[in-house]
Design an enzyme around this catalytic site. Structure first.
Site, mmCIF file in Angstrom:
data_model
loop_
_atom_site.group_PDB
_atom_site.id
_atom_site.type_symbol
_atom_site.label_atom_id
_atom_site.label_comp_id
_atom_site.label_asym_id
_atom_site.label_seq_id
_atom_site.Cartn_x
_atom_site.Cartn_y
_atom_site.Cartn_z
ATOM 1 N N HIS A 1 0.817 -1.225 0.000
ATOM 2 C CA HIS A 1 0.000 0.000 0.000
ATOM 3 C C HIS A 1 0.846 1.267 0.000
ATOM 4 O O HIS A 1 0.359 2.335 -0.341
ATOM 5 C CB HIS A 1 -0.943 -0.009 1.210
ATOM 6 C CG HIS A 1 -2.029 -1.034 1.075
ATOM 7 N ND1 HIS A 1 -3.301 -0.714 0.690
ATOM 8 C CD2 HIS A 1 -2.015 -2.375 1.225
ATOM 9 C CE1 HIS A 1 -4.037 -1.810 0.628
ATOM 10 N NE2 HIS A 1 -3.277 -2.833 0.951
ATOM 11 N N ASP B 1 3.539 9.327 -0.726
ATOM 12 C CA ASP B 1 2.374 8.539 -0.346
ATOM 13 C C ASP B 1 2.143 7.468 -1.397
ATOM 14 O O ASP B 1 2.314 7.739 -2.592
ATOM 15 C CB ASP B 1 1.132 9.451 -0.259
ATOM 16 C CG ASP B 1 0.251 9.104 0.925
ATOM 17 O OD1 ASP B 1 0.270 7.935 1.342
ATOM 18 O OD2 ASP B 1 -0.448 10.004 1.426
#
Ligand code: F6P
Length: 465
Positions: free
Chosen positions: A155, A362
């Site tokens: 992720h 991110d």
């Protein structure tokens, strides 16, 4: 019967009062059909290592969790996963604290997961493991004899070989990832960096999305995660009736709302964002008294020193900005470390004139997608988005900024506040179409399809075509 078994550190047991896996539960909702299983940590610390899982059944899904000892949790979660891997994978080498005993603890917890889960697996199960806590799990399950399809999704970002090499156990980590049949990443850039690492560190052959290593084939591909945009848009429209959202809307007294929602994490670029807001008010005095910035950042991982330091820094910056610019009837920056219910956030995104999403790095950042889904089509706000969020690869009509440059963020906020309605609508329509297309359902389907294809087909040369 073949089952899907999801594995993640945190397990979102419905209605249980324990920590949740956040957006993951929403993203995987469609896969949780009766008969499936979700395995991971219970969120509790115990005096003895767990040999048996606690089982909870909800809507036909089995949630199997184990406790960790405080010592195991320290080495695995605080030490290696969040003290070494997290900073490394977010390009913060200077914050990486590697200790061999933490890595041993990380391996021990993965071994324990493999032992307990291995005891419950059936030969035709499919296992899908999630995130950086569980990199060695696949190899350990294979060693215990599990022969079914094994997938892993990262992720968070992945780094290029020159950076990964700073991690003393880089080679072991890359080899462990290669023990899975399919490895998914948020962007093609991360997938490519991983394939480069496998080539350079393990001598793997790379052809397209496939790696060939020790007579096996591994698919390493980009599978960007999404949200259920339709449902979130409805939730946001409904949530404007929410009491708290109404109170916030009323308190704005016609001023524009800039909104940021992030876990309190140094990867989120919060000091630079606060700094940027100060610059906006300094360089564009016309916006003073006409805007409120609401930053919600629930506290997170406070066992790790760096997170405690960040909190102190944000407290200081908030005081400085409000001390300098506040007027007796206007507080420019509202900052809260409390978590808010999902519906409230949806409502706040809907009334936000600017969504400020400026992480330094991110994997994806679903807040960016949620802000777009929540906005009203007829009078939409503007998304200011970091070029280093995975979402920036898709959401190109946002105002894309370098999050290390507070002046650039301030300029983008000024541009957002001054943007004509026609341009806002034009950008938003393009962004919304993308968010509606790249859904959580599509993400799951792509991954499960990739896992369903036997790993040795098609032959390497065709797979690359
Ligand atoms: O972004 C990675 C991630 O693991 C998310 O999946 C999750 O929401 C978040 O970090 C929470 O972190 P923690 O489990 O450390 O609280």
């Amino acid at each position: 019967m073949a089952r899907l078994v999801i594995v993640s550190n945190r397990v979102p047991i419905p209605k249980a009062r324990i920590a949740t896996a956040g957006g993951l539960a929403v993203a995987l909702r469609d896969l949780l059909t009766p008969g499936s299983m979700w395995f991971g940590w219970s969120g509790r610390l115990a005096s003895e290592p767990a040999a048996q899982p606690a089982l909870v059944e909800a809507r036909g899904v089995t949630y199997a969790t184990i406790d960790l000892t405080a010592e195991a949790h320290r080495g695995f979660y605080v030490g290696f996963a969040n003290g070494a891997l997290w900073p490394l994978l977010h390009f913060r080498l200077g914050l990486m604290r590697f200790r061999r005993e933490d890595y041993e603890g990380y391996l021990a917890v993965n071994r324990n997961f493999a032992a307990v889960l291995g005891g419950m697996l059936q030969p035709d199960d499919t296992v899908w493991a999630h995130d950086y806590h569980l990199i060695p799990l696949g190899r350990m399950l294979r060693r215990r004899g599990f022969g079914g399809p094994l997938g892993f999704f990262l992720h968070v970002p992945f780094v290029p070989p020159s950076m990964l090499e700073a991690m003393p156990v880089a080679r072991e980590l890359v080899a462990d990832l290669c023990a899975y049949d399919v490895v998914g990443f948020q962007t093609e850039e991360h997938a490519r960096d991983f394939r480069d690492c496998a080539q350079r560190m393990l001598g793997a052959a790379v052809e397209g999305e496939w790696l060939r290593l020790n007579g096996r084939r591994v698919r390493a591909f980009a599978d960007p995660i999404g949200i259920d945009a339709q449902a979130f848009a409805h939730e946001a429209a409904r949530a404007v009736g929410d009491k708290l959202v109404q109170r916030v809307a009323g308190s704005l007294a016609g001023r524009a709302l800039a909104v940021g929602v992030d876990r309190m994490d140094y990867s989120k670029g919060l000091p630079q964002r606060f700094e940027a807001y100060g610059r906006l008010l300094e360089r564009h005095p016309e916006h003073r008294r006409k805007i409120h910035f609401l930053q919600i950042c629930p506290r997170s991982r406070e066992e790790v020193d760096e997170y405690r330091r960040l909190r102190a820094e944000l407290d200081r910056l908030t005081g400085r900005i409000n001390g300098r610019f506040s007027e007796f009837d206007w507080t420019p920056l509202r900052y809260s470390t409390r978590a808010a219910p999902r519906a409230t956030l949806a409502g706040l995104f809907r009334i936000g004139r600017i969504g400020v999403v400026t992480p330094l790095r991110d994997g994806m950042n679903l807040v960016a997608k949620e802000f777009i889904a929540a906005q009203p089509d007829e009078d939409p706000g503007v998304l200011v988005l970091s070029r280093f969020a995975g979402a920036a690869h898709e959401l190109t009509e946002a105002l894309i900024v370098n999050p290390f440059d507070p002046d650039a963020i301030a300029d983008a906020m000024h541009q957002a506040l001054s943007m004509p309605l026609a341009e806002r609508r034009h950008r938003h329509a393009a962004l919304k179409a993308k968010v509606l297309r790249t859904t959580a359902q599509a993400y799951c389907r792509r991954f499960i399809d990739a896992l369903g294809a036997p790993p040795v087909t098609p032959p390497l040369s065709q797979a690359a075509a």
